[in-house]
Design an enzyme around this catalytic site. Sequence first.
Site, PDB file in Angstrom:
ATOM      1  N   TRP A 226      18.891  14.297 -47.168  1.00  0.00           N
ATOM      2  CA  TRP A 226      18.554  15.691 -47.397  1.00  0.00           C
ATOM      3  C   TRP A 226      17.340  15.922 -48.129  1.00  0.00           C
ATOM      4  CZ3 TRP A 226      23.862  17.513 -50.469  1.00  0.00           C
ATOM      5  CH2 TRP A 226      24.800  17.725 -49.441  1.00  0.00           C
ATOM      6  N   LYS A 227      16.411  14.626 -48.223  1.00  0.00           N
ATOM      7  CA  LYS A 227      15.049  14.431 -48.585  1.00  0.00           C
ATOM      8  C   LYS A 227      15.051  15.102 -50.074  1.00  0.00           C
ATOM      9  CE  LYS A 227      13.711  13.513 -43.987  1.00  0.00           C
ATOM     10  NZ  LYS A 227      12.312  13.499 -43.094  1.00  0.00           N
TER      11      LYS A 227
ATOM     12  N   GLY B 213      10.483  14.991 -38.380  1.00  0.00           N
ATOM     13  CA  GLY B 213      10.200  16.248 -38.526  1.00  0.00           C
ATOM     14  C   GLY B 213       9.299  16.873 -37.674  1.00  0.00           C
TER      15      GLY B 213
ATOM     16  N   GLY C 203      17.580  14.245 -40.737  1.00  0.00           N
ATOM     17  CA  GLY C 203      16.767  15.226 -41.707  1.00  0.00           C
ATOM     18  C   GLY C 203      17.176  16.498 -41.391  1.00  0.00           C
ATOM     19  N   GLY C 204      16.147  17.284 -41.192  1.00  0.00           N
ATOM     20  CA  GLY C 204      15.988  18.882 -41.092  1.00  0.00           C
ATOM     21  C   GLY C 204      17.506  19.251 -40.686  1.00  0.00           C
TER      22      GLY C 204
HETATM   23  P1  PGA Z   1      14.381  14.741 -39.152  1.00  0.00           P
HETATM   24  O1  PGA Z   1      14.334  13.531 -40.168  1.00  0.00           O
HETATM   25  O2  PGA Z   1      15.581  14.747 -38.544  1.00  0.00           O
HETATM   26  O3  PGA Z   1      13.927  16.003 -39.737  1.00  0.00           O
HETATM   27  O4  PGA Z   1      13.210  14.593 -38.022  1.00  0.00           O
HETATM   28  C1  PGA Z   1      14.779  12.353 -39.909  1.00  0.00           C
HETATM   29  C2  PGA Z   1      14.527  11.285 -41.025  1.00  0.00           C
HETATM   30  O5  PGA Z   1      13.507  11.587 -41.454  1.00  0.00           O
HETATM   31  O6  PGA Z   1      15.316  10.587 -41.398  1.00  0.00           O
END
Ligand code: PGA
Length: 248
Positions: free
Chosen positions: A10-11, A171, A231-232
Amino acid sequence: MRRSLVIGNWKMNGSVQQMKSLIKDLSEVNLSSDVDVVVCPVSVYLSAAKVLLPKNIMLGAQNVAAFSDGAYTGEVSSTMLADVGVAYCIIGHSERRDYFSESNENVAEKVLKCLASELVPVVCVGELLEQRQSEQTLAVIAEQVDAVLSTVSDEQLDKLVFAYEPVWAIGTGLTASPEQAQEVHAFIRQKISDKSVDAAQRVQILYGGSVKADNADLLFSQSDIDGGLIGGASLVAESFAAIVNSAN
Ligand code: PGA
Protein backbone atom coordinates in the site's frame (compact mmCIF):
# COMPACT_ATOMS: atom_id res chain seq x y z
CA MET A 1 4.00 -27.69 -5.83
CA ARG A 2 4.46 -24.10 -4.68
CA ARG A 3 1.49 -22.15 -3.31
CA SER A 4 0.79 -18.85 -4.98
CA LEU A 5 1.33 -15.68 -3.00
CA VAL A 6 0.00 -12.20 -3.76
CA ILE A 7 1.13 -9.22 -1.67
CA GLY A 8 -0.41 -5.76 -1.73
CA ASN A 9 2.10 -2.97 -1.08
CA TRP A 10 0.00 0.00 0.00
CA LYS A 11 3.10 2.26 0.19
CA MET A 12 2.65 5.68 1.91
CA ASN A 13 -1.01 6.10 0.98
CA GLY A 14 -4.31 6.72 2.70
CA SER A 15 -5.58 7.56 6.17
CA VAL A 16 -7.02 5.49 9.02
CA GLN A 17 -10.46 5.99 7.50
CA GLN A 18 -9.37 4.92 4.01
CA MET A 19 -7.57 1.89 5.41
CA LYS A 20 -10.68 0.82 7.31
CA SER A 21 -12.79 1.14 4.22
CA LEU A 22 -10.29 -0.79 2.03
CA ILE A 23 -10.12 -3.60 4.61
CA LYS A 24 -13.92 -3.68 4.79
CA ASP A 25 -14.06 -3.98 0.97
CA LEU A 26 -11.41 -6.72 1.06
CA SER A 27 -13.44 -8.69 3.61
CA GLU A 28 -16.38 -8.66 1.22
CA VAL A 29 -14.66 -9.78 -2.00
CA ASN A 30 -14.04 -13.40 -2.90
CA LEU A 31 -10.35 -14.36 -2.53
CA SER A 32 -9.23 -17.81 -3.66
CA SER A 33 -8.30 -20.00 -0.70
CA ASP A 34 -5.53 -21.52 -2.86
CA VAL A 35 -3.56 -18.26 -2.77
CA ASP A 36 -1.75 -16.80 0.24
CA VAL A 37 -2.73 -13.14 0.52
CA VAL A 38 -0.79 -10.43 2.37
CA VAL A 39 -1.30 -6.67 2.62
CA CYS A 40 1.36 -4.19 3.74
CA PRO A 41 -0.07 -1.00 5.27
CA VAL A 42 2.16 1.88 6.37
CA SER A 43 3.89 1.01 9.69
CA VAL A 44 1.91 3.39 11.89
CA TYR A 45 -1.32 1.57 10.91
CA LEU A 46 -0.08 -2.02 11.31
CA SER A 47 -1.61 -2.68 14.74
CA ALA A 48 -4.98 -1.28 13.71
CA ALA A 49 -4.91 -3.30 10.49
CA LYS A 50 -4.14 -6.50 12.38
CA VAL A 51 -7.35 -6.13 14.39
CA LEU A 52 -9.47 -5.40 11.31
CA LEU A 53 -8.10 -7.85 8.73
CA PRO A 54 -10.12 -10.98 7.98
CA LYS A 55 -8.42 -14.30 8.76
CA ASN A 56 -7.63 -15.05 5.10
CA ILE A 57 -5.40 -11.97 4.75
CA MET A 58 -2.01 -11.84 6.46
CA LEU A 59 -0.20 -8.72 7.60
CA GLY A 60 3.06 -7.48 6.07
CA ALA A 61 5.36 -4.52 6.69
CA GLN A 62 7.03 -2.38 4.04
CA ASN A 63 10.40 -2.07 5.77
CA VAL A 64 12.29 -2.97 8.94
CA ALA A 65 15.31 -1.64 10.82
CA ALA A 66 18.66 -3.31 10.21
CA PHE A 67 19.28 -3.07 13.97
CA SER A 68 17.97 -4.77 17.08
CA ASP A 69 15.89 -2.80 19.57
CA GLY A 70 17.63 0.20 21.12
CA ALA A 71 18.69 3.78 20.43
CA TYR A 72 17.70 4.10 16.75
CA THR A 73 15.34 7.06 16.63
CA GLY A 74 12.55 6.64 14.12
CA GLU A 75 13.21 2.98 13.32
CA VAL A 76 10.97 -0.07 13.83
CA SER A 77 12.60 -3.39 14.71
CA SER A 78 11.70 -6.86 13.46
CA THR A 79 10.76 -7.92 17.01
CA MET A 80 8.28 -5.03 17.18
CA LEU A 81 6.78 -6.01 13.84
CA ALA A 82 6.41 -9.61 14.98
CA ASP A 83 4.94 -8.37 18.28
CA VAL A 84 2.02 -6.65 16.51
CA GLY A 85 1.26 -9.66 14.32
CA VAL A 86 3.27 -8.96 11.15
CA ALA A 87 4.10 -12.13 9.22
CA TYR A 88 5.90 -10.82 6.10
CA CYS A 89 8.23 -7.88 5.46
CA ILE A 90 9.20 -6.29 2.14
CA ILE A 91 12.97 -5.72 2.05
CA GLY A 92 14.99 -3.69 -0.44
CA HIS A 93 12.12 -2.29 -2.49
CA SER A 94 13.62 -0.16 -5.26
CA GLU A 95 12.10 2.96 -3.69
CA ARG A 96 14.11 2.21 -0.55
CA ARG A 97 17.25 1.42 -2.51
CA ASP A 98 16.83 4.64 -4.50
CA TYR A 99 15.44 7.26 -2.06
CA PHE A 100 16.99 5.88 1.14
CA SER A 101 20.28 4.62 -0.33
CA GLU A 102 19.77 1.04 0.85
CA SER A 103 22.66 -1.11 -0.29
CA ASN A 104 22.77 -4.85 -0.91
CA GLU A 105 24.54 -5.12 2.47
CA ASN A 106 21.69 -3.30 4.26
CA VAL A 107 19.22 -5.60 2.53
CA ALA A 108 21.12 -8.68 3.74
CA GLU A 109 21.21 -7.34 7.32
CA LYS A 110 17.47 -6.70 7.28
CA VAL A 111 16.81 -10.20 5.94
CA LEU A 112 18.70 -11.66 8.91
CA LYS A 113 16.74 -9.52 11.36
CA CYS A 114 13.46 -10.72 9.83
CA LEU A 115 14.51 -14.37 9.96
CA ALA A 116 15.55 -14.01 13.61
CA SER A 117 12.03 -12.73 14.39
CA GLU A 118 10.32 -15.36 12.23
CA LEU A 119 9.09 -12.83 9.69
CA VAL A 120 9.18 -13.90 6.04
CA PRO A 121 11.47 -11.48 4.18
CA VAL A 122 10.25 -10.54 0.70
CA VAL A 123 13.50 -9.58 -1.01
CA CYS A 124 12.99 -7.19 -3.93
CA VAL A 125 15.47 -7.17 -6.80
CA GLY A 126 15.32 -5.44 -10.16
CA GLU A 127 17.24 -3.54 -12.80
CA LEU A 128 16.99 0.08 -13.97
CA LEU A 129 15.90 0.83 -17.53
CA GLU A 130 19.42 1.77 -18.64
CA GLN A 131 20.75 -1.47 -17.16
CA ARG A 132 18.22 -3.48 -19.17
CA GLN A 133 19.04 -1.51 -22.30
CA SER A 134 22.74 -2.19 -21.87
CA GLU A 135 22.08 -5.91 -21.25
CA GLN A 136 23.21 -5.80 -17.63
CA THR A 137 19.93 -7.15 -16.22
CA LEU A 138 21.16 -10.58 -15.16
CA ALA A 139 24.43 -9.20 -13.76
CA VAL A 140 22.51 -6.70 -11.59
CA ILE A 141 20.06 -9.36 -10.42
CA ALA A 142 22.93 -11.76 -9.66
CA GLU A 143 24.61 -9.20 -7.43
CA GLN A 144 21.39 -8.38 -5.55
CA VAL A 145 20.41 -12.04 -5.09
CA ASP A 146 23.93 -13.18 -4.15
CA ALA A 147 24.15 -10.55 -1.39
CA VAL A 148 21.26 -12.34 0.32
CA LEU A 149 22.10 -15.94 -0.60
CA SER A 150 25.64 -15.56 0.70
CA THR A 151 24.31 -14.31 4.06
CA VAL A 152 21.66 -16.92 4.92
CA SER A 153 22.20 -20.54 5.92
CA ASP A 154 20.88 -23.40 3.79
CA GLU A 155 18.07 -23.97 6.34
CA GLN A 156 17.07 -20.30 6.11
CA LEU A 157 16.87 -20.41 2.29
CA ASP A 158 13.45 -22.03 2.45
CA LYS A 159 12.06 -19.11 4.45
CA LEU A 160 12.80 -16.47 1.81
CA VAL A 161 10.50 -14.99 -0.79
CA PHE A 162 11.99 -13.08 -3.75
CA ALA A 163 10.20 -10.44 -5.80
CA TYR A 164 11.51 -9.49 -9.22
CA GLU A 165 10.52 -5.88 -9.81
CA PRO A 166 12.09 -4.23 -12.84
CA VAL A 167 12.47 -0.62 -11.66
CA TRP A 168 11.27 0.74 -15.00
CA ALA A 169 7.96 -1.12 -14.56
CA ILE A 170 7.07 0.16 -11.06
CA GLY A 171 4.19 2.61 -11.12
CA THR A 172 4.82 3.38 -14.80
CA GLY A 173 2.16 1.28 -16.49
CA LEU A 174 4.96 -0.59 -18.30
CA THR A 175 5.29 -4.27 -17.46
CA ALA A 176 7.96 -6.77 -18.30
CA SER A 177 6.62 -9.15 -20.92
CA PRO A 178 5.83 -12.60 -19.50
CA GLU A 179 8.93 -13.91 -21.33
CA GLN A 180 11.20 -11.18 -19.93
CA ALA A 181 9.90 -11.83 -16.42
CA GLN A 182 10.14 -15.62 -16.76
CA GLU A 183 13.79 -15.34 -17.90
CA VAL A 184 14.73 -13.43 -14.73
CA HIS A 185 12.63 -15.64 -12.45
CA ALA A 186 14.26 -18.79 -13.84
CA PHE A 187 17.66 -17.14 -13.36
CA ILE A 188 16.88 -16.36 -9.69
CA ARG A 189 15.65 -19.92 -9.13
CA GLN A 190 18.84 -21.27 -10.72
CA LYS A 191 20.93 -19.16 -8.31
CA ILE A 192 19.01 -20.61 -5.35
CA SER A 193 19.41 -24.06 -6.84
CA ASP A 194 23.20 -23.61 -6.88
CA LYS A 195 22.92 -23.56 -3.05
CA SER A 196 20.07 -26.03 -2.61
CA VAL A 197 18.11 -27.82 -5.31
CA ASP A 198 15.28 -28.58 -2.86
CA ALA A 199 14.95 -25.02 -1.60
CA ALA A 200 14.89 -23.73 -5.19
CA GLN A 201 11.77 -25.81 -5.81
CA ARG A 202 10.06 -24.37 -2.74
CA VAL A 203 10.99 -20.66 -2.73
CA GLN A 204 8.23 -18.41 -4.06
CA ILE A 205 9.36 -15.81 -6.60
CA LEU A 206 6.88 -12.98 -7.19
CA TYR A 207 6.70 -10.53 -10.07
CA GLY A 208 6.01 -6.84 -9.40
CA GLY A 209 5.73 -3.77 -11.60
CA SER A 210 2.39 -2.49 -12.94
CA VAL A 211 0.58 -5.80 -12.43
CA LYS A 212 -3.11 -5.22 -13.17
CA ALA A 213 -6.18 -7.44 -13.40
CA ASP A 214 -5.77 -7.58 -17.19
CA ASN A 215 -2.09 -8.63 -17.37
CA ALA A 216 -1.88 -10.84 -14.26
CA ASP A 217 -3.09 -14.04 -15.95
CA LEU A 218 -0.32 -14.14 -18.53
CA LEU A 219 2.41 -13.25 -16.06
CA PHE A 220 1.24 -15.80 -13.48
CA SER A 221 1.01 -18.54 -16.12
CA GLN A 222 4.82 -18.56 -16.42
CA SER A 223 6.36 -21.58 -14.71
CA ASP A 224 8.68 -19.67 -12.36
CA ILE A 225 6.27 -16.86 -11.43
CA ASP A 226 4.51 -17.76 -8.18
CA GLY A 227 2.41 -14.64 -7.69
CA GLY A 228 2.80 -10.89 -7.48
CA LEU A 229 3.83 -7.87 -5.45
CA ILE A 230 1.16 -5.32 -6.28
CA GLY A 231 1.36 -1.55 -5.73
CA GLY A 232 -1.29 0.71 -7.30
CA ALA A 233 -3.79 -2.03 -8.11
CA SER A 234 -3.79 -3.24 -4.48
CA LEU A 235 -5.49 -0.03 -3.32
CA VAL A 236 -8.84 -1.06 -4.84
CA ALA A 237 -10.37 -4.26 -3.42
CA GLU A 238 -11.93 -5.44 -6.71
CA SER A 239 -8.75 -5.13 -8.76
CA PHE A 240 -6.63 -6.70 -6.01
CA ALA A 241 -9.10 -9.59 -5.72
CA ALA A 242 -9.05 -10.14 -9.48
CA ILE A 243 -5.23 -10.33 -9.37
CA VAL A 244 -5.31 -12.73 -6.38
CA ASN A 245 -7.76 -14.96 -8.18
CA SER A 246 -5.59 -14.94 -11.34
CA ALA A 247 -2.80 -16.48 -9.26
CA ASN A 248 -4.99 -19.47 -8.41
P1 PGA B 1 3.02 -0.96 -8.98
O1 PGA B 1 4.05 -1.12 -7.76
O2 PGA B 1 2.18 -2.21 -9.00
O3 PGA B 1 2.23 0.27 -8.65
O4 PGA B 1 3.85 -0.82 -10.22
C1 PGA B 1 4.67 -2.36 -7.49
C2 PGA B 1 5.60 -2.21 -6.31
O5 PGA B 1 6.18 -1.14 -6.14
O6 PGA B 1 5.77 -3.15 -5.52
